[in-house]
Design a protein around this motif. Structure first.
Motif, PDB file in Angstrom:
ATOM      1  N   ARG A 267       0.942  -1.214  -0.128  1.00  0.00           N
ATOM      2  CA  ARG A 267       0.022   0.021   0.129  1.00  0.00           C
ATOM      3  C   ARG A 267       0.945   1.301  -0.018  1.00  0.00           C
ATOM      4  NH1 ARG A 267      -4.930   0.887   1.769  1.00  0.00           N
ATOM      5  NH2 ARG A 267      -4.120   2.327   3.459  1.00  0.00           N
ATOM      6  N   GLU A 289      -1.009  -0.980  -4.720  1.00  0.00           N
ATOM      7  CA  GLU A 289      -2.226  -0.264  -4.375  1.00  0.00           C
ATOM      8  C   GLU A 289      -1.784   1.299  -3.871  1.00  0.00           C
ATOM      9  OE1 GLU A 289      -5.260  -1.085  -1.055  1.00  0.00           O
ATOM     10  OE2 GLU A 289      -4.499  -2.961  -1.791  1.00  0.00           O
ATOM     11  N   THR A 291      -2.456   5.300  -3.455  1.00  0.00           N
ATOM     12  CA  THR A 291      -3.226   6.403  -3.237  1.00  0.00           C
ATOM     13  C   THR A 291      -2.516   7.556  -3.762  1.00  0.00           C
ATOM     14  OG1 THR A 291      -4.683   5.498  -1.621  1.00  0.00           O
ATOM     15  CG2 THR A 291      -4.521   7.867  -1.685  1.00  0.00           C
ATOM     16  N   ASP A 315      -8.090  -0.075 -10.986  1.00  0.00           N
ATOM     17  CA  ASP A 315      -8.720  -0.013  -9.852  1.00  0.00           C
ATOM     18  C   ASP A 315      -7.902  -0.182  -8.799  1.00  0.00           C
ATOM     19  OD1 ASP A 315      -8.174  -2.582 -10.119  1.00  0.00           O
ATOM     20  OD2 ASP A 315     -10.105  -3.501 -10.112  1.00  0.00           O
ATOM     21  N   LYS A 316      -6.607  -0.220  -8.747  1.00  0.00           N
ATOM     22  CA  LYS A 316      -5.600  -0.012  -7.727  1.00  0.00           C
ATOM     23  C   LYS A 316      -5.222   1.312  -7.407  1.00  0.00           C
ATOM     24  CE  LYS A 316      -4.112  -5.039  -7.362  1.00  0.00           C
ATOM     25  NZ  LYS A 316      -3.244  -5.857  -8.069  1.00  0.00           N
ATOM     26  N   SER A 318      -6.206   5.264  -6.533  1.00  0.00           N
ATOM     27  CA  SER A 318      -7.186   6.036  -6.312  1.00  0.00           C
ATOM     28  C   SER A 318      -6.700   7.299  -6.147  1.00  0.00           C
ATOM     29  CB  SER A 318      -8.121   5.467  -4.773  1.00  0.00           C
ATOM     30  OG  SER A 318      -7.443   6.087  -3.939  1.00  0.00           O
TER      31      SER A 318
END
Ligand SMILES: C[S@@+](CC[C@H](N)C(=O)[O-])C[C@H]1O[C@@H](n2cnc3c(N)ncnc32)[C@H](O)[C@@H]1O
Length: 452
Positions: A267, A289, A291, A315-316, A318
Protein backbone atom coordinates in the motif's frame (compact mmCIF):
# COMPACT_ATOMS: atom_id res chain seq x y z
CA UNK A 1 -3.34 26.22 -39.71
CA UNK A 2 -3.06 29.63 -38.10
CA UNK A 3 -2.75 32.25 -40.82
CA UNK A 4 -1.75 35.05 -38.42
CA UNK A 5 1.97 35.76 -38.18
CA UNK A 6 3.18 37.71 -35.19
CA UNK A 7 5.21 40.85 -35.86
CA UNK A 8 8.25 41.63 -33.72
CA UNK A 9 6.49 44.62 -32.12
CA UNK A 10 3.60 42.36 -31.06
CA UNK A 11 6.06 39.82 -29.68
CA UNK A 12 7.86 42.54 -27.70
CA UNK A 13 4.59 43.99 -26.43
CA UNK A 14 3.29 40.62 -25.23
CA UNK A 15 6.67 39.58 -23.79
CA UNK A 16 6.89 42.79 -21.77
CA UNK A 17 3.35 42.25 -20.48
CA UNK A 18 4.28 38.69 -19.42
CA UNK A 19 7.40 40.00 -17.67
CA UNK A 20 5.29 42.63 -15.91
CA UNK A 21 2.93 39.83 -14.77
CA UNK A 22 5.90 38.07 -13.18
CA UNK A 23 6.73 41.30 -11.29
CA UNK A 24 3.26 41.10 -9.73
CA UNK A 25 3.61 37.46 -8.65
CA UNK A 26 2.23 35.50 -11.63
CA UNK A 27 4.25 32.69 -13.13
CA UNK A 28 5.42 32.97 -16.72
CA UNK A 29 3.50 29.79 -17.56
CA UNK A 30 0.28 31.39 -16.29
CA UNK A 31 0.93 34.53 -18.35
CA UNK A 32 1.87 32.59 -21.49
CA UNK A 33 -1.27 30.43 -21.62
CA UNK A 34 -3.41 33.58 -21.79
CA UNK A 35 -1.77 34.61 -25.09
CA UNK A 36 -3.19 33.88 -28.54
CA UNK A 37 -1.58 30.67 -29.82
CA UNK A 38 0.21 32.32 -32.75
CA UNK A 39 2.19 34.51 -30.32
CA UNK A 40 3.04 31.92 -27.68
CA UNK A 41 6.22 30.17 -29.00
CA UNK A 42 8.03 33.41 -29.88
CA UNK A 43 7.00 35.19 -26.67
CA UNK A 44 8.04 32.17 -24.62
CA UNK A 45 11.50 32.14 -26.12
CA UNK A 46 11.95 35.93 -25.64
CA UNK A 47 10.55 35.92 -22.08
CA UNK A 48 12.61 32.92 -20.94
CA UNK A 49 15.76 34.50 -22.34
CA UNK A 50 14.86 37.74 -20.53
CA UNK A 51 14.24 35.97 -17.20
CA UNK A 52 17.66 34.28 -17.43
CA UNK A 53 19.26 37.72 -17.83
CA UNK A 54 16.80 39.81 -15.81
CA UNK A 55 19.27 41.11 -13.22
CA UNK A 56 21.38 42.60 -16.00
CA UNK A 57 18.39 43.93 -17.95
CA UNK A 58 17.00 45.75 -14.92
CA UNK A 59 20.40 47.15 -13.94
CA UNK A 60 20.87 48.59 -17.43
CA UNK A 61 17.38 50.08 -17.36
CA UNK A 62 18.11 51.68 -13.97
CA UNK A 63 21.38 53.08 -15.33
CA UNK A 64 19.55 54.56 -18.32
CA UNK A 65 16.73 56.20 -16.37
CA UNK A 66 16.94 58.60 -13.46
CA UNK A 67 13.27 57.89 -12.70
CA UNK A 68 11.37 54.71 -13.58
CA UNK A 69 8.21 55.17 -15.67
CA UNK A 70 5.03 54.58 -13.67
CA UNK A 71 3.73 51.89 -16.05
CA UNK A 72 5.10 48.44 -15.04
CA UNK A 73 4.79 47.28 -18.65
CA UNK A 74 6.98 50.11 -19.94
CA UNK A 75 9.61 49.40 -17.30
CA UNK A 76 9.83 45.80 -18.40
CA UNK A 77 9.77 46.79 -22.05
CA UNK A 78 12.80 49.08 -21.66
CA UNK A 79 14.76 46.42 -19.74
CA UNK A 80 13.86 43.73 -22.28
CA UNK A 81 14.67 45.90 -25.30
CA UNK A 82 18.11 46.79 -23.88
CA UNK A 83 18.89 43.12 -23.40
CA UNK A 84 17.79 42.13 -26.89
CA UNK A 85 19.57 45.11 -28.43
CA UNK A 86 22.80 44.00 -26.78
CA UNK A 87 22.38 40.51 -28.25
CA UNK A 88 21.55 42.01 -31.67
CA UNK A 89 24.66 44.23 -31.61
CA UNK A 90 26.91 41.27 -30.76
CA UNK A 91 25.32 39.09 -33.42
CA UNK A 92 25.72 41.77 -36.10
CA UNK A 93 29.27 42.79 -35.28
CA UNK A 94 28.32 46.18 -33.82
CA UNK A 95 29.80 45.33 -30.43
CA UNK A 96 33.47 44.48 -29.99
CA UNK A 97 32.93 41.94 -27.25
CA UNK A 98 30.04 40.10 -25.59
CA UNK A 99 29.34 41.50 -22.16
CA UNK A 100 30.26 38.84 -19.60
CA UNK A 101 26.62 38.36 -18.66
CA UNK A 102 25.15 37.90 -22.12
CA UNK A 103 26.75 35.00 -23.88
CA UNK A 104 24.83 34.40 -27.10
CA UNK A 105 23.39 31.05 -26.20
CA UNK A 106 21.27 28.94 -28.53
CA UNK A 107 18.10 30.27 -26.95
CA UNK A 108 18.90 33.90 -27.67
CA UNK A 109 16.32 35.45 -30.01
CA UNK A 110 18.13 36.94 -33.02
CA UNK A 111 17.24 40.29 -34.63
CA UNK A 112 19.16 43.09 -36.34
CA UNK A 113 19.80 46.17 -34.13
CA UNK A 114 17.91 48.43 -36.56
CA UNK A 115 14.80 46.21 -36.58
CA UNK A 116 14.93 45.80 -32.84
CA UNK A 117 14.99 49.54 -32.11
CA UNK A 118 12.32 50.28 -34.71
CA UNK A 119 9.99 47.54 -33.46
CA UNK A 120 10.57 48.31 -29.76
CA UNK A 121 9.40 51.88 -30.45
CA UNK A 122 6.49 50.59 -32.52
CA UNK A 123 5.43 48.31 -29.62
CA UNK A 124 4.95 51.41 -27.44
CA UNK A 125 2.77 52.90 -30.15
CA UNK A 126 0.74 49.67 -30.31
CA UNK A 127 0.21 49.94 -26.56
CA UNK A 128 -1.06 53.50 -27.14
CA UNK A 129 1.22 54.98 -24.51
CA UNK A 130 1.71 58.19 -26.47
CA UNK A 131 4.63 60.10 -27.98
CA UNK A 132 6.59 60.79 -24.75
CA UNK A 133 6.79 57.05 -24.01
CA UNK A 134 7.86 56.04 -27.53
CA UNK A 135 10.35 58.94 -27.53
CA UNK A 136 11.80 57.69 -24.25
CA UNK A 137 12.28 54.14 -25.57
CA UNK A 138 13.88 55.46 -28.75
CA UNK A 139 16.26 57.70 -26.79
CA UNK A 140 17.31 54.97 -24.33
CA UNK A 141 18.01 52.43 -27.06
CA UNK A 142 19.93 54.89 -29.24
CA UNK A 143 22.02 55.83 -26.23
CA UNK A 144 22.79 52.17 -25.58
CA UNK A 145 23.98 51.82 -29.19
CA UNK A 146 26.34 54.77 -28.72
CA UNK A 147 27.43 54.10 -25.13
CA UNK A 148 27.26 50.33 -24.71
CA UNK A 149 30.64 50.22 -23.01
CA UNK A 150 29.48 52.70 -20.34
CA UNK A 151 26.40 50.54 -19.67
CA UNK A 152 28.60 47.46 -19.22
CA UNK A 153 31.03 49.32 -16.98
CA UNK A 154 28.23 50.73 -14.83
CA UNK A 155 27.13 47.27 -13.68
CA UNK A 156 30.47 45.51 -13.28
CA UNK A 157 30.27 45.42 -9.48
CA UNK A 158 26.56 44.67 -9.36
CA UNK A 159 26.14 41.05 -8.19
CA UNK A 160 22.48 40.91 -9.23
CA UNK A 161 23.41 41.96 -12.78
CA UNK A 162 26.30 39.53 -12.84
CA UNK A 163 24.46 36.46 -11.51
CA UNK A 164 20.91 37.26 -12.58
CA UNK A 165 19.34 36.28 -9.25
CA UNK A 166 17.99 38.52 -6.46
CA UNK A 167 20.55 39.69 -3.89
CA UNK A 168 18.99 37.66 -1.02
CA UNK A 169 19.19 34.48 -3.11
CA UNK A 170 22.88 35.01 -3.91
CA UNK A 171 23.62 35.74 -0.22
CA UNK A 172 21.83 32.58 0.86
CA UNK A 173 23.64 30.34 -1.61
CA UNK A 174 27.00 31.85 -0.61
CA UNK A 175 26.22 31.02 3.04
CA UNK A 176 24.91 27.51 2.25
CA UNK A 177 27.56 26.56 -0.32
CA UNK A 178 30.78 28.57 0.08
CA UNK A 179 32.54 26.39 -2.53
CA UNK A 180 29.69 25.78 -5.01
CA UNK A 181 27.46 28.86 -5.09
CA UNK A 182 28.87 30.18 -8.35
CA UNK A 183 28.43 26.82 -10.11
CA UNK A 184 24.83 26.67 -8.90
CA UNK A 185 24.05 30.15 -10.21
CA UNK A 186 25.77 29.39 -13.52
CA UNK A 187 23.81 26.14 -13.91
CA UNK A 188 20.56 28.00 -13.21
CA UNK A 189 21.20 30.27 -16.19
CA UNK A 190 21.66 27.46 -18.70
CA UNK A 191 18.61 25.99 -20.46
CA UNK A 192 18.02 22.28 -19.77
CA UNK A 193 17.84 19.53 -22.37
CA UNK A 194 14.85 17.30 -22.79
CA UNK A 195 15.17 14.03 -20.84
CA UNK A 196 12.70 11.15 -21.10
CA UNK A 197 12.01 8.29 -18.70
CA UNK A 198 11.00 5.12 -20.51
CA UNK A 199 7.79 3.46 -19.30
CA UNK A 200 9.20 -0.06 -18.88
CA UNK A 201 5.69 -1.50 -18.77
CA UNK A 202 5.04 -0.30 -22.32
CA UNK A 203 8.38 -0.15 -24.14
CA UNK A 204 12.10 -0.87 -23.97
CA UNK A 205 14.77 1.83 -24.06
CA UNK A 206 16.09 0.32 -27.33
CA UNK A 207 12.66 0.53 -28.99
CA UNK A 208 12.09 4.16 -27.88
CA UNK A 209 15.59 5.15 -29.05
CA UNK A 210 15.11 3.64 -32.48
CA UNK A 211 11.71 5.32 -32.90
CA UNK A 212 13.25 8.68 -32.01
CA UNK A 213 16.28 8.21 -34.25
CA UNK A 214 14.07 7.09 -37.14
CA UNK A 215 12.10 10.33 -36.75
CA UNK A 216 15.35 12.33 -36.97
CA UNK A 217 15.84 13.17 -33.28
CA UNK A 218 19.44 12.95 -32.09
CA UNK A 219 19.38 11.26 -28.71
CA UNK A 220 21.39 9.01 -26.45
CA UNK A 221 20.70 6.59 -23.63
CA UNK A 222 21.54 7.50 -20.04
CA UNK A 223 21.65 4.33 -17.97
CA UNK A 224 18.86 1.77 -18.22
CA UNK A 225 15.79 3.98 -18.32
CA UNK A 226 16.54 7.51 -19.47
CA UNK A 227 17.08 9.14 -22.86
CA UNK A 228 18.46 12.61 -23.51
CA UNK A 229 17.46 14.52 -26.66
CA UNK A 230 20.02 16.82 -28.24
CA UNK A 231 17.58 19.44 -29.53
CA UNK A 232 14.37 20.89 -28.22
CA UNK A 233 11.17 19.37 -29.59
CA UNK A 234 7.42 19.61 -29.27
CA UNK A 235 6.90 16.86 -26.70
CA UNK A 236 3.42 15.81 -27.84
CA UNK A 237 4.66 15.38 -31.42
CA UNK A 238 7.50 12.97 -30.52
CA UNK A 239 6.98 9.31 -31.45
CA UNK A 240 5.64 7.21 -28.58
CA UNK A 241 3.97 10.08 -26.72
CA UNK A 242 0.37 9.05 -27.48
CA UNK A 243 1.23 5.40 -26.90
CA UNK A 244 2.54 6.20 -23.39
CA UNK A 245 6.00 4.82 -24.09
CA UNK A 246 7.74 7.48 -22.00
CA UNK A 247 7.37 10.56 -19.78
CA UNK A 248 9.40 13.75 -19.71
CA UNK A 249 11.34 13.76 -16.43
CA UNK A 250 14.64 15.30 -15.35
CA UNK A 251 17.41 12.91 -14.30
CA UNK A 252 17.36 14.09 -10.66
CA UNK A 253 13.59 13.56 -10.42
CA UNK A 254 14.01 10.05 -11.83
CA UNK A 255 15.91 9.09 -8.69
CA UNK A 256 12.85 9.47 -6.44
CA UNK A 257 10.63 6.41 -6.98
CA UNK A 258 13.38 3.72 -6.76
CA UNK A 259 14.45 5.07 -3.33
CA UNK A 260 11.18 3.80 -1.79
CA UNK A 261 12.16 0.22 -2.76
CA UNK A 262 8.49 -0.76 -3.21
CA UNK A 263 7.35 -4.36 -3.64
CA UNK A 264 4.32 -5.93 -5.34
CA UNK A 265 1.19 -5.83 -3.20
CA UNK A 266 2.26 -2.91 -0.98
CA UNK A 267 0.00 0.00 0.00
CA UNK A 268 1.69 3.17 -1.19
CA UNK A 269 0.80 6.83 -0.71
CA UNK A 270 1.93 9.61 -3.04
CA UNK A 271 0.99 12.55 -0.84
CA UNK A 272 1.71 15.55 -3.09
CA UNK A 273 1.26 13.85 -6.41
CA UNK A 274 0.44 16.33 -9.15
CA UNK A 275 1.19 16.43 -12.03
CA UNK A 276 2.10 12.79 -11.46
CA UNK A 277 5.62 12.30 -12.82
CA UNK A 278 6.70 10.29 -9.78
CA UNK A 279 3.26 8.65 -9.34
CA UNK A 280 3.65 7.09 -12.78
CA UNK A 281 7.20 5.98 -12.02
CA UNK A 282 6.01 4.19 -8.84
CA UNK A 283 3.36 2.35 -10.84
CA UNK A 284 5.93 1.39 -13.47
CA UNK A 285 8.15 -0.21 -10.80
CA UNK A 286 5.73 -2.57 -9.00
CA UNK A 287 2.12 -3.78 -8.80
CA UNK A 288 1.00 -1.68 -5.88
CA UNK A 289 -2.18 -0.28 -4.37
CA UNK A 290 -1.65 3.44 -4.77
CA UNK A 291 -3.35 6.50 -3.29
CA UNK A 292 -2.36 9.76 -4.99
CA UNK A 293 -3.31 12.93 -3.11
CA UNK A 294 -3.07 16.53 -4.07
CA UNK A 295 -4.86 19.53 -2.68
CA UNK A 296 -5.22 21.16 -6.10
CA UNK A 297 -8.07 19.59 -8.13
CA UNK A 298 -6.88 21.05 -11.45
CA UNK A 299 -3.41 19.66 -10.93
CA UNK A 300 -4.76 16.30 -9.79
CA UNK A 301 -6.72 16.06 -13.05
CA UNK A 302 -3.33 16.13 -14.80
CA UNK A 303 -2.29 13.06 -12.80
CA UNK A 304 -5.33 11.24 -14.19
CA UNK A 305 -4.47 12.38 -17.74
CA UNK A 306 -0.86 11.28 -17.41
CA UNK A 307 -1.69 7.87 -15.92
CA UNK A 308 -4.29 7.30 -18.64
CA UNK A 309 -1.83 8.17 -21.41
CA UNK A 310 0.77 5.85 -19.86
CA UNK A 311 -1.86 3.05 -19.49
CA UNK A 312 -1.20 2.93 -15.74
CA UNK A 313 -4.75 3.64 -14.52
CA UNK A 314 -6.45 0.70 -12.78
CA UNK A 315 -8.82 -0.04 -9.90
CA UNK A 316 -5.72 -0.24 -7.68
CA UNK A 317 -5.13 3.50 -8.12
CA UNK A 318 -7.20 6.04 -6.24
CA UNK A 319 -6.88 9.79 -6.73
CA UNK A 320 -8.02 12.10 -3.91
CA UNK A 321 -8.25 15.87 -3.70
CA UNK A 322 -7.24 16.62 -0.12
CA UNK A 323 -4.92 18.57 2.13
CA UNK A 324 -2.36 16.00 3.24
CA UNK A 325 -2.29 17.63 6.69
CA UNK A 326 -5.97 16.87 7.39
CA UNK A 327 -5.58 13.08 7.64
CA UNK A 328 -9.05 12.66 9.16
CA UNK A 329 -10.45 13.77 5.79
CA UNK A 330 -8.73 11.23 3.57
CA UNK A 331 -7.14 8.39 5.60
CA UNK A 332 -9.11 5.23 6.41
CA UNK A 333 -6.77 4.21 9.23
CA UNK A 334 -4.93 1.48 7.28
CA UNK A 335 -1.19 2.23 7.45
CA UNK A 336 0.88 2.66 4.28
CA UNK A 337 4.00 0.58 3.59
CA UNK A 338 5.62 3.45 1.71
CA UNK A 339 4.99 7.19 1.42
CA UNK A 340 6.34 9.59 -1.15
CA UNK A 341 6.32 13.12 0.28
CA UNK A 342 7.30 15.33 -2.66
CA UNK A 343 6.33 18.36 -0.62
CA UNK A 344 5.65 21.88 -1.93
CA UNK A 345 8.87 23.91 -1.87
CA UNK A 346 10.46 27.09 -3.21
CA UNK A 347 11.58 25.13 -6.32
CA UNK A 348 14.96 26.83 -6.05
CA UNK A 349 16.56 23.74 -7.65
CA UNK A 350 14.68 23.98 -10.94
CA UNK A 351 15.44 27.58 -11.95
CA UNK A 352 17.14 26.40 -15.16
CA UNK A 353 13.78 25.11 -16.45
CA UNK A 354 11.61 27.82 -14.79
CA UNK A 355 13.80 30.95 -14.81
CA UNK A 356 10.93 33.11 -13.50
CA UNK A 357 11.14 31.31 -10.13
CA UNK A 358 14.17 33.36 -9.13
CA UNK A 359 12.15 36.57 -9.58
CA UNK A 360 8.88 35.29 -8.12
CA UNK A 361 10.14 34.12 -4.74
CA UNK A 362 10.60 36.32 -1.70
CA UNK A 363 13.06 35.53 1.07
CA UNK A 364 10.16 35.03 3.51
CA UNK A 365 8.80 32.20 1.29
CA UNK A 366 11.60 29.91 2.47
CA UNK A 367 10.44 30.02 6.10
CA UNK A 368 6.78 29.67 5.11
CA UNK A 369 7.27 26.62 2.88
CA UNK A 370 9.57 25.03 5.44
CA UNK A 371 6.77 25.30 8.02
CA UNK A 372 4.18 23.86 5.62
CA UNK A 373 6.51 20.96 4.79
CA UNK A 374 6.91 20.18 8.50
CA UNK A 375 3.14 20.11 9.01
CA UNK A 376 2.69 17.77 6.03
CA UNK A 377 5.49 15.45 7.18
CA UNK A 378 4.13 15.24 10.74
CA UNK A 379 0.66 14.34 9.47
CA UNK A 380 1.97 11.73 7.03
CA UNK A 381 4.20 10.11 9.64
CA UNK A 382 1.09 9.03 11.55
CA UNK A 383 -0.15 7.08 8.51
CA UNK A 384 3.10 5.08 7.99
CA UNK A 385 3.29 1.41 9.03
CA UNK A 386 5.99 0.28 11.44
CA UNK A 387 8.90 -0.80 9.24
CA UNK A 388 7.55 1.39 6.42
CA UNK A 389 9.52 4.05 4.52
CA UNK A 390 8.84 7.72 3.95
CA UNK A 391 10.75 9.56 1.24
CA UNK A 392 11.11 13.32 1.67
CA UNK A 393 11.72 15.09 -1.64
CA UNK A 394 12.15 18.75 -2.49
CA UNK A 395 13.35 20.36 -5.71
CA UNK A 396 15.17 22.98 -3.67
CA UNK A 397 18.78 23.86 -2.87
CA UNK A 398 18.02 25.89 0.25
CA UNK A 399 19.24 24.01 3.29
CA UNK A 400 16.15 24.78 5.41
CA UNK A 401 14.09 22.71 2.96
CA UNK A 402 16.70 19.95 2.68
CA UNK A 403 19.14 18.82 5.33
CA UNK A 404 17.62 21.20 7.88
CA UNK A 405 14.18 19.67 7.32
CA UNK A 406 15.56 16.11 7.54
CA UNK A 407 17.38 16.82 10.83
CA UNK A 408 14.29 18.48 12.32
CA UNK A 409 12.24 15.41 11.34
CA UNK A 410 14.59 13.17 13.37
CA UNK A 411 14.34 15.52 16.35
CA UNK A 412 10.52 15.51 16.32
CA UNK A 413 10.08 11.77 15.70
CA UNK A 414 12.00 9.43 17.99
CA UNK A 415 10.74 6.46 15.94
CA UNK A 416 12.30 7.79 12.70
CA UNK A 417 15.54 6.24 11.46
CA UNK A 418 17.40 7.76 8.53
CA UNK A 419 18.30 5.36 5.69
CA UNK A 420 20.90 5.98 2.97
CA UNK A 421 19.73 8.42 0.23
CA UNK A 422 21.41 10.95 -2.08
CA UNK A 423 20.78 13.96 0.22
CA UNK A 424 21.38 17.26 -1.55
CA UNK A 425 21.87 17.12 -5.32
CA UNK A 426 23.04 20.45 -6.75
CA UNK A 427 21.86 21.59 -10.18
CA UNK A 428 24.30 20.94 -12.98
CA UNK A 429 24.43 22.64 -16.39
CA UNK A 430 23.93 20.73 -19.61
CA UNK A 431 26.94 20.43 -21.93
CA UNK A 432 27.70 18.79 -25.27
CA UNK A 433 28.00 15.35 -23.66
CA UNK A 434 25.43 15.38 -20.84
CA UNK A 435 22.02 16.92 -20.20
CA UNK A 436 22.88 18.15 -16.69
CA UNK A 437 20.24 17.85 -14.00
CA UNK A 438 18.05 19.82 -11.58
CA UNK A 439 18.74 20.44 -7.90
CA UNK A 440 16.86 18.07 -5.57
CA UNK A 441 16.97 16.89 -1.98
CA UNK A 442 16.23 13.31 -0.93
CA UNK A 443 15.99 11.80 2.56
CA UNK A 444 14.50 8.40 3.43
CA UNK A 445 13.12 7.57 6.90
CA UNK A 446 12.09 4.18 8.24
CA UNK A 447 9.56 3.94 11.03
CA UNK A 448 11.02 1.91 13.90
CA UNK A 449 8.93 0.05 16.45
CA UNK A 450 8.67 2.43 19.40
CA UNK A 451 8.59 1.35 23.08
CA UNK A 452 6.37 3.91 24.73
C1 LIG B 1 6.52 19.43 -5.98
S1 LIG B 1 4.86 19.29 -6.47
C2 LIG B 1 4.69 17.57 -6.69
C3 LIG B 1 5.27 17.04 -7.96
C4 LIG B 1 4.87 15.59 -8.23
N1 LIG B 1 5.20 14.74 -7.13
C5 LIG B 1 5.48 15.05 -9.49
O1 LIG B 1 6.50 14.36 -9.45
O2 LIG B 1 4.92 15.30 -10.56
C6 LIG B 1 4.02 19.58 -4.96
C7 LIG B 1 2.52 19.34 -5.03
O3 LIG B 1 2.02 19.45 -3.69
C8 LIG B 1 0.70 19.94 -3.75
N2 LIG B 1 0.36 20.43 -2.40
C9 LIG B 1 0.70 21.59 -1.81
N3 LIG B 1 0.25 21.65 -0.55
C10 LIG B 1 -0.38 20.47 -0.33
C11 LIG B 1 -1.07 19.92 0.79
N4 LIG B 1 -1.18 20.60 1.93
N5 LIG B 1 -1.62 18.70 0.65
C12 LIG B 1 -1.54 18.01 -0.51
N6 LIG B 1 -0.89 18.49 -1.60
C13 LIG B 1 -0.33 19.69 -1.50
C14 LIG B 1 0.74 20.99 -4.84
O4 LIG B 1 -0.53 21.21 -5.38
C15 LIG B 1 1.72 20.35 -5.84
O5 LIG B 1 1.02 19.68 -6.85
Amino acid sequence: MNATTATLSEILLSSSRCLAAVQTGHSLTEALVKLPTHLRPAVQSVAWYAMRHWGLAQAWRDFALSRKPAKPWLNCHIALSLLLLDAAMIEHGQAKEASPQTPLDKQCPRYTPHTLVDQAVHAVELAKLGKPASGLVNAVLRRFQRERHAFIKAVTNNAVAQWNHPAWWIRKLKANYPADWQNILRANQTPPKLVLRVNRRRASIEAVMSELLAAGHHCHALGENAISLEDSAVVTALPGFDQGHWSVQDLSAQRAAPLLDIKNGQRVLDACAAPGGKTAHLLELADIELTALDQDPMRLARVADNLTRLRLMSDKVSLRVADARAIEQWWNGQPFDAILADVPCTASGVVRRHPDIAWLRRESDVMQTTRLQQEILDALWQTLATGGRLLLVTCSVFQEEGEGQAQAMLTRHADAKRLPAPGQILPCAANARAPGHDGFFYAVFERKACNR
